[in-house]
Design a protein around this motif. Structure first.
Motif, PDB file in Angstrom:
ATOM      1  N   SER A 136       0.834  -1.205   0.000  1.00  0.00           N
ATOM      2  CA  SER A 136       0.000   0.000   0.000  1.00  0.00           C
ATOM      3  C   SER A 136       0.870   1.257   0.000  1.00  0.00           C
ATOM      4  CB  SER A 136      -0.918  -0.014   1.229  1.00  0.00           C
ATOM      5  OG  SER A 136      -1.681   1.154   1.332  1.00  0.00           O
ATOM      6  N   LEU A 137       1.820   1.308   0.911  1.00  0.00           N
ATOM      7  CA  LEU A 137       2.658   2.498   1.067  1.00  0.00           C
ATOM      8  C   LEU A 137       3.545   2.757  -0.145  1.00  0.00           C
ATOM      9  CD1 LEU A 137       3.529   1.910   4.799  1.00  0.00           C
ATOM     10  CD2 LEU A 137       2.391   3.956   3.901  1.00  0.00           C
ATOM     11  N   LEU A 138       4.041   1.694  -0.774  1.00  0.00           N
ATOM     12  CA  LEU A 138       4.900   1.862  -1.947  1.00  0.00           C
ATOM     13  C   LEU A 138       4.160   2.487  -3.119  1.00  0.00           C
ATOM     14  CD1 LEU A 138       6.950  -1.459  -1.919  1.00  0.00           C
ATOM     15  CD2 LEU A 138       7.888   0.851  -1.764  1.00  0.00           C
ATOM     16  N   ARG A 139       2.833   2.367  -3.125  1.00  0.00           N
ATOM     17  CA  ARG A 139       2.035   2.915  -4.214  1.00  0.00           C
ATOM     18  C   ARG A 139       1.338   4.219  -3.824  1.00  0.00           C
ATOM     19  NH1 ARG A 139      -0.720  -2.738  -6.179  1.00  0.00           N
ATOM     20  NH2 ARG A 139      -0.656  -3.179  -3.942  1.00  0.00           N
ATOM     21  N   ASP A 140       1.785   4.812  -2.727  1.00  0.00           N
ATOM     22  CA  ASP A 140       1.204   6.067  -2.253  1.00  0.00           C
ATOM     23  C   ASP A 140       2.176   7.217  -2.523  1.00  0.00           C
ATOM     24  OD1 ASP A 140       0.295   8.278  -0.669  1.00  0.00           O
ATOM     25  OD2 ASP A 140      -0.878   6.866   0.523  1.00  0.00           O
ATOM     26  N   PRO A 141       1.759   8.242  -3.249  1.00  0.00           N
ATOM     27  CA  PRO A 141       2.651   9.371  -3.542  1.00  0.00           C
ATOM     28  C   PRO A 141       3.229  10.029  -2.293  1.00  0.00           C
ATOM     29  CG  PRO A 141       0.659   9.510  -4.880  1.00  0.00           C
ATOM     30  CD  PRO A 141       0.431   8.406  -3.885  1.00  0.00           C
ATOM     31  N   ASP A 142       2.499   9.996  -1.184  1.00  0.00           N
ATOM     32  CA  ASP A 142       2.977  10.639   0.041  1.00  0.00           C
ATOM     33  C   ASP A 142       4.278  10.017   0.549  1.00  0.00           C
ATOM     34  OD1 ASP A 142       0.824  12.320  -0.027  1.00  0.00           O
ATOM     35  OD2 ASP A 142      -0.325  11.299   1.546  1.00  0.00           O
ATOM     36  N   THR A 143       4.490   8.735   0.266  1.00  0.00           N
ATOM     37  CA  THR A 143       5.732   8.078   0.686  1.00  0.00           C
ATOM     38  C   THR A 143       6.937   8.766   0.064  1.00  0.00           C
ATOM     39  OG1 THR A 143       4.618   5.952   0.936  1.00  0.00           O
ATOM     40  CG2 THR A 143       7.004   5.886   0.661  1.00  0.00           C
ATOM     41  N   ALA A 147       8.446  -4.377  -9.413  1.00  0.00           N
ATOM     42  CA  ALA A 147       8.692  -4.292 -10.857  1.00  0.00           C
ATOM     43  C   ALA A 147       7.661  -3.413 -11.550  1.00  0.00           C
ATOM     44  CB  ALA A 147       8.671  -5.693 -11.466  1.00  0.00           C
ATOM     45  N   ALA A 148       6.445  -3.338 -10.995  1.00  0.00           N
ATOM     46  CA  ALA A 148       5.368  -2.574 -11.634  1.00  0.00           C
ATOM     47  C   ALA A 148       5.346  -1.102 -11.236  1.00  0.00           C
ATOM     48  CB  ALA A 148       4.017  -3.208 -11.294  1.00  0.00           C
ATOM     49  N   LEU A 149       6.154  -0.719 -10.271  1.00  0.00           N
ATOM     50  CA  LEU A 149       6.071   0.649  -9.754  1.00  0.00           C
ATOM     51  C   LEU A 149       6.364   1.708 -10.811  1.00  0.00           C
ATOM     52  CD1 LEU A 149       7.753   0.349  -6.229  1.00  0.00           C
ATOM     53  CD2 LEU A 149       5.313   0.642  -6.735  1.00  0.00           C
ATOM     54  N   GLU A 150       7.447   1.523 -11.567  1.00  0.00           N
ATOM     55  CA  GLU A 150       7.860   2.582 -12.492  1.00  0.00           C
ATOM     56  C   GLU A 150       6.887   2.760 -13.649  1.00  0.00           C
ATOM     57  OE1 GLU A 150      11.908   2.999 -13.628  1.00  0.00           O
ATOM     58  OE2 GLU A 150      12.673   2.144 -11.760  1.00  0.00           O
ATOM     59  N   SER A 151       6.070   1.751 -13.931  1.00  0.00           N
ATOM     60  CA  SER A 151       5.075   1.896 -14.995  1.00  0.00           C
ATOM     61  C   SER A 151       3.710   2.306 -14.473  1.00  0.00           C
ATOM     62  CB  SER A 151       4.939   0.570 -15.769  1.00  0.00           C
ATOM     63  OG  SER A 151       4.515  -0.468 -14.909  1.00  0.00           O
ATOM     64  N   ILE A 204       2.194   6.966  -9.792  1.00  0.00           N
ATOM     65  CA  ILE A 204       3.415   7.200  -9.011  1.00  0.00           C
ATOM     66  C   ILE A 204       4.695   6.771  -9.726  1.00  0.00           C
ATOM     67  CG2 ILE A 204       2.317   7.197  -6.731  1.00  0.00           C
ATOM     68  CD1 ILE A 204       4.053   4.082  -7.677  1.00  0.00           C
ATOM     69  N   GLY A 205       4.582   6.303 -10.955  1.00  0.00           N
ATOM     70  CA  GLY A 205       5.751   5.819 -11.680  1.00  0.00           C
ATOM     71  C   GLY A 205       6.881   6.828 -11.773  1.00  0.00           C
ATOM     72  N   GLU A 206       6.551   8.060 -12.082  1.00  0.00           N
ATOM     73  CA  GLU A 206       7.608   9.069 -12.243  1.00  0.00           C
ATOM     74  C   GLU A 206       8.254   9.443 -10.911  1.00  0.00           C
ATOM     75  OE1 GLU A 206       4.762  13.064 -12.187  1.00  0.00           O
ATOM     76  OE2 GLU A 206       5.578  12.322 -14.078  1.00  0.00           O
ATOM     77  N   LEU A 207       7.611   9.103  -9.805  1.00  0.00           N
ATOM     78  CA  LEU A 207       8.168   9.403  -8.484  1.00  0.00           C
ATOM     79  C   LEU A 207       9.122   8.319  -8.008  1.00  0.00           C
ATOM     80  CD1 LEU A 207       4.914  10.537  -6.598  1.00  0.00           C
ATOM     81  CD2 LEU A 207       6.655  12.018  -7.629  1.00  0.00           C
ATOM     82  N   THR A 208       8.958   7.085  -8.513  1.00  0.00           N
ATOM     83  CA  THR A 208       9.660   5.938  -7.932  1.00  0.00           C
ATOM     84  C   THR A 208      10.978   5.597  -8.596  1.00  0.00           C
ATOM     85  OG1 THR A 208       8.553   4.323  -9.363  1.00  0.00           O
ATOM     86  CG2 THR A 208       7.420   4.944  -7.327  1.00  0.00           C
ATOM     87  N   GLY A 209      11.252   6.103  -9.781  1.00  0.00           N
ATOM     88  CA  GLY A 209      12.427   5.725 -10.549  1.00  0.00           C
ATOM     89  C   GLY A 209      13.726   5.862  -9.763  1.00  0.00           C
ATOM     90  N   GLY A 210      14.430   4.748  -9.560  1.00  0.00           N
ATOM     91  CA  GLY A 210      15.703   4.765  -8.868  1.00  0.00           C
ATOM     92  C   GLY A 210      15.631   4.998  -7.375  1.00  0.00           C
ATOM     93  N   ARG A 211      14.423   5.013  -6.820  1.00  0.00           N
ATOM     94  CA  ARG A 211      14.277   5.348  -5.395  1.00  0.00           C
ATOM     95  C   ARG A 211      13.839   4.164  -4.540  1.00  0.00           C
ATOM     96  NH1 ARG A 211      10.682  10.721  -5.288  1.00  0.00           N
ATOM     97  NH2 ARG A 211      11.201  10.622  -3.058  1.00  0.00           N
TER      98      ARG A 211
END
Length: 275
Positions: A143-150, A177-181, A185-192
């Protein structure tokens, strides 16, 4: 692994028992079995339900006059139109023995209140958050990994997931694996976001309990990071009772302080699933 595709929720199956008062009755829209011990499922979301990413709800089945309810972390983020859950299968469990048999169109009941300690508001800001999980304890972190607030609160996220066997790691691997797409929130997670897996029974590329890996220093050398520090890091813990106790003691030995909604601090533990 097998997946039951989503169907039109208008095809919900008839119930054998009446729905208790003051609970939500929601329809199963998809089911995915990962192993003979683990599965995930999604249900419709009540319009009036509000929750923080990382919280849990009490769910059950309408299969008795007085249904049995069990705490389940919501694995989907607070913005999702559906509710996702990740569950273990217990052959003689009072709920999971039947829950593991659910199919698309079945009804799942849910109490109306959400709660839990694995929420961002219980932590003070820092550079990095380390989410430590075993088994289905990964659910609140899904849940938290897919929340922009994180990603507003932390620059870097490390998710650890320890299971007995390799196949049990699949849920977390697919999640990350699905986060960046992800369109939101994909654009927030790249490399993080970094996933750190290990197994305790089946031989794999990384063996051992997370406490042993941290204690030996292998966790740090594998990731190329400095030792966990309350000045820069925050820790969130969810999983088996033994792991919770050990990681809590480890965190406190490093100077971390347990936080809550009323007193945010540097680490939090979810105890709702212990026992």
């Amino acid at each position: 692994m097998n997946t039951t595709s989503a169907l039109n929720v208008d095809s919900a199956k008839p119930l054998q028992f009446p729905i208790p008062a003051n609970v939500y009755a929601e329809t199963v829209v998809s089911v995915k079995h990962y192993t003979d011990r683990l599965f995930s499922f999604r249900i419709t979301r009540p319009q009036s339900l509000r929750f923080r990413s990382g919280e849990f709800v009490m769910i059950g089945l309408p299969n008795a006059e007085k249904p049995f309810f069990r705490a389940y972390s919501v694995a989907s983020p607070a913005w999702d139109d559906e509710l996702e859950f990740f569950s273990i299968k217990v052959p003689d469990g009072p709920l999971t023995s039947e829950l593991q048999k659910i199919e698309v169109g079945d009804t799942v009941i849910m109490r109306q209140k959400s709660t839990g300690t694995l929420v961002l508001d219980a932590l003070t800001p820092a550079k990095r958050v380390v989410m430590i999980s075993t088994g289905t304890g990964i659910a609140p972190f899904a849940s938290l990994l897919r929340d922009p607030d994180t990603y507003e609160k932390f620059d870097e996220v490390i998710l650890t997931h320890t299971c007995r066997d390799i196949a049990e790691l699949t849920y977390g691997q697919e999640l990350v694996a699905a986060l960046e797409s992800d369109p939101l929130i994909g654009e927030l997670t790249g490399g993080r976001v970094t996933l750190y897996n290990s197994t305790t029974r089946e031989e794999s590329a990384r063996m051992g309990r997370i406490t042993a890996l941290i204690g030996s220093g292998k966790f740090y050398s594998d990731l190329g990071i400095d030792k966990l520090n309350p000045e820069t890091d925050r820790i969130m813990i969810c999983g088996s009772m033994h792991m919770l106790k050990d990681v809590k003691e480890l965190a406190e030995s490093l100077g971390f302080q347990e936080g809550s909604l009323s007193h945010p601090a540097s680490f939090v533990v979810e105890r709702a699933f212990v026992g």
